[in-house]
Enzyme design. Structure first.
Site, short mmCIF file in Angstrom:
data_model
loop_
_atom_site.label_atom_id
_atom_site.label_comp_id
_atom_site.label_asym_id
_atom_site.label_seq_id
_atom_site.Cartn_x
_atom_site.Cartn_y
_atom_site.Cartn_z
N CYS A 150 0.81 -1.23 0.00
CA CYS A 150 0.00 0.00 0.00
C CYS A 150 0.84 1.28 0.00
O CYS A 150 0.42 2.29 -0.57
CB CYS A 150 -0.97 -0.01 1.17
SG CYS A 150 -0.24 -0.57 2.72
N HIS A 243 -2.36 6.67 3.63
CA HIS A 243 -0.91 6.82 3.83
C HIS A 243 -0.43 8.11 3.14
O HIS A 243 -0.68 8.32 1.94
CB HIS A 243 -0.16 5.63 3.22
CG HIS A 243 -0.33 4.33 3.97
ND1 HIS A 243 -0.98 4.23 5.17
CD2 HIS A 243 0.10 3.07 3.68
CE1 HIS A 243 -0.96 2.97 5.60
NE2 HIS A 243 -0.32 2.25 4.71
#
Ligand SMILES: NC(=O)C1=CN([C@@H]2O[C@H](COP(=O)(O)OP(=O)(O)OC[C@H]3O[C@@H](n4cnc5c(N)ncnc54)[C@H](OP(=O)(O)O)[C@@H]3O)[C@@H](O)[C@H]2O)C=CC1
Ligand SMILES: N[C@@H](CC(=O)OP(=O)(O)O)C(=O)O
Length: 345
Positions: A150, A243
């Site tokens: 990710c 993120h």
């Protein structure tokens, strides 16, 4: 005609996101859900502690969870999405593919193996050609493709835009990663509230190697990894999802911040049901993107960038993506859509 699909590891954090995204999907119909032996035999409602913000789909809630074993999954299931712990995936994923299933996997095992396509459909769809190589080498009837980590998937689209336009030489990246990346039971509240943890096991190496493979050239037989020098430093912070990353990218050509922003704005998306119309959104405001405000852009599938500054040999910028959508479940789903589009199903 819809494709019958199964989810391996369906009760977990990523498995639940997959179910949320597959349930309304125009081309896919959920036909099998697997988990560990402690969940097998239970209804999905009983087995999964549903924690996604939309309600558990009624029809899925009543399905029976089966063990993660090829004999338990109906033969007429054409495509499997895997969100198993990587140690489990390493053992069981090959058994499914040997049995003829086509698999789009989110788990980190095999991602950098020579004959496994590691793909972001908007960036390197041609790497799917490795499927023929893996079938020759491993004698598989099915196929296995992987999506990246990710954190890697958050920075690679903007880096691919820079590479295509100006040539990439060096990358330095520091991450601020959400707690959902560690899974529901990954980080306790006592560890993360009022805190930041400057260590996520194995994450730096994944960002460094996976990005080189993703940005590499497929020559029909193998992927020549990109030779940019990539170095990462990874940190966990108390955000739930999304993120955020600070990136320093050096390029072969001298560029301005406007050159970099323009290349990212113009970087093409792909025409698949789950892909965003525009892959990269460029913010003009210096304090964006931010996780809480920007992670859900285009249903959680867009990458956002901003905060450009010129450096001696390139640019610095910030980027953000939703880690369980664009970074995990959505990434696997897009790869499944690519497999369908390219005739592998
Ligand atoms: N969370 C995130 O943001 C991201 C996660 N990933 C990766 O995706 C994968 C799944 O992560 P996540 O959903 O967070 O993990 P979870 O721990 O939340 O879920 C794991 C799933 O695998 C099943 N499982 C566990 N052990 C076994 C076993 N021995 N045999 C069969 N099934 C088993 C669990 O079933 P049961 O409920 O029965 O235990 C559950 O369905 C991991 O590889 C992770 O690294 C990747 C990117 C992002
Ligand atoms: N390590 C990532 C999530 C993850 O599970 O990555 P991978 O798919 O590479 O195992 C994070 O903590 O945010």
């Amino acid at each position: 005609m819809t494709v019958r699909v199964g989810v391996l590891g369906a009760t977990g954090a990523v498995g639940q996101r997959l179910i949320q995204m597959i349930d309304p999907h125009p081309d896919f119909e959920l036909a099998a859900l697997t988990a560990s032996s402690s969940s097998a035999g239970k209804s999905y409602r009983e087995a999964a502690k549903w924690r996604v913000e939309t309600p558990i789909p009624d029809d899925v809630a009543e399905m029976t969870v089966v063990a993660t074993d090829p004999d338990e999954v109906p033969d007429d299931v054409d495509l499997l999405f895997s969100s198993l712990p990587s140690s489990v995936g390493e053992d069981v994923e090959p058994a499914f593919v040997e049995d003829g299933y086509v698999m789009s996997s989110n788990s980190s095992n095999f991602r950098t193996d020579d004959d496994i396509p590691l793909t972001i459909p908007e960036v390197n769809p041609d790497h799917l050609g490795l499927i023929e190589v893996q079938r020759d080498e491993r004698g598989w009837d099915g196929a296995m493709i992987k999506n990246p980590n990710c954190s890697t998937i958050t920075m690679v689209p903007p880096l691919a835009a820079l590479d295509e336009a100006f040539g990439l030489t060096d990358v330095r990246v520091s991450t601020l990663q959400a707690v959902s990346g560690a899974g529901y039971d990954g980080v306790t509240s006592m560890e993360i509230i009022d805190n930041a943890i400057p260590h996520i096991g194995g994450e730096e190496q994944k960002m460094e190697t996976e990005s080189q493979k993703l940005l590499g050239e497929f020559d029909g037989a193998e992927v020549q990894w990109h030779d940019a020098d990539v170095a990462a430093s990874c940190n966990r912070i108390p955000t739930l999802d999304g993120h955020l990353e600070n990136v320093w990218a050096d390029t072969e050509e001298d560029i301005t911040t406007e050159d970099a922003a323009e290349a990212m704005r113009e970087y093409e998306s792909i025409d698949l049901p789950t892909s965003p119309d525009q892959l990269i959104h460029v913010f003009e405001e210096p304090d964006r993107p931010q996780p809480r405000l920007d992670r859900m852009r285009d249903d959680g599938m867009q990458v956002s960038v901003g905060g450009f500054r010129e450096t001696t040999d390139g640019v610095q910028f910030n980027c953000l993506a939703h880690n369980t959508m664009r970074g995990a479940a959505g990434a696997s789903l897009l790869n499944g859509e690519l497999l369908l589009e390219e005739g592998y199903l």
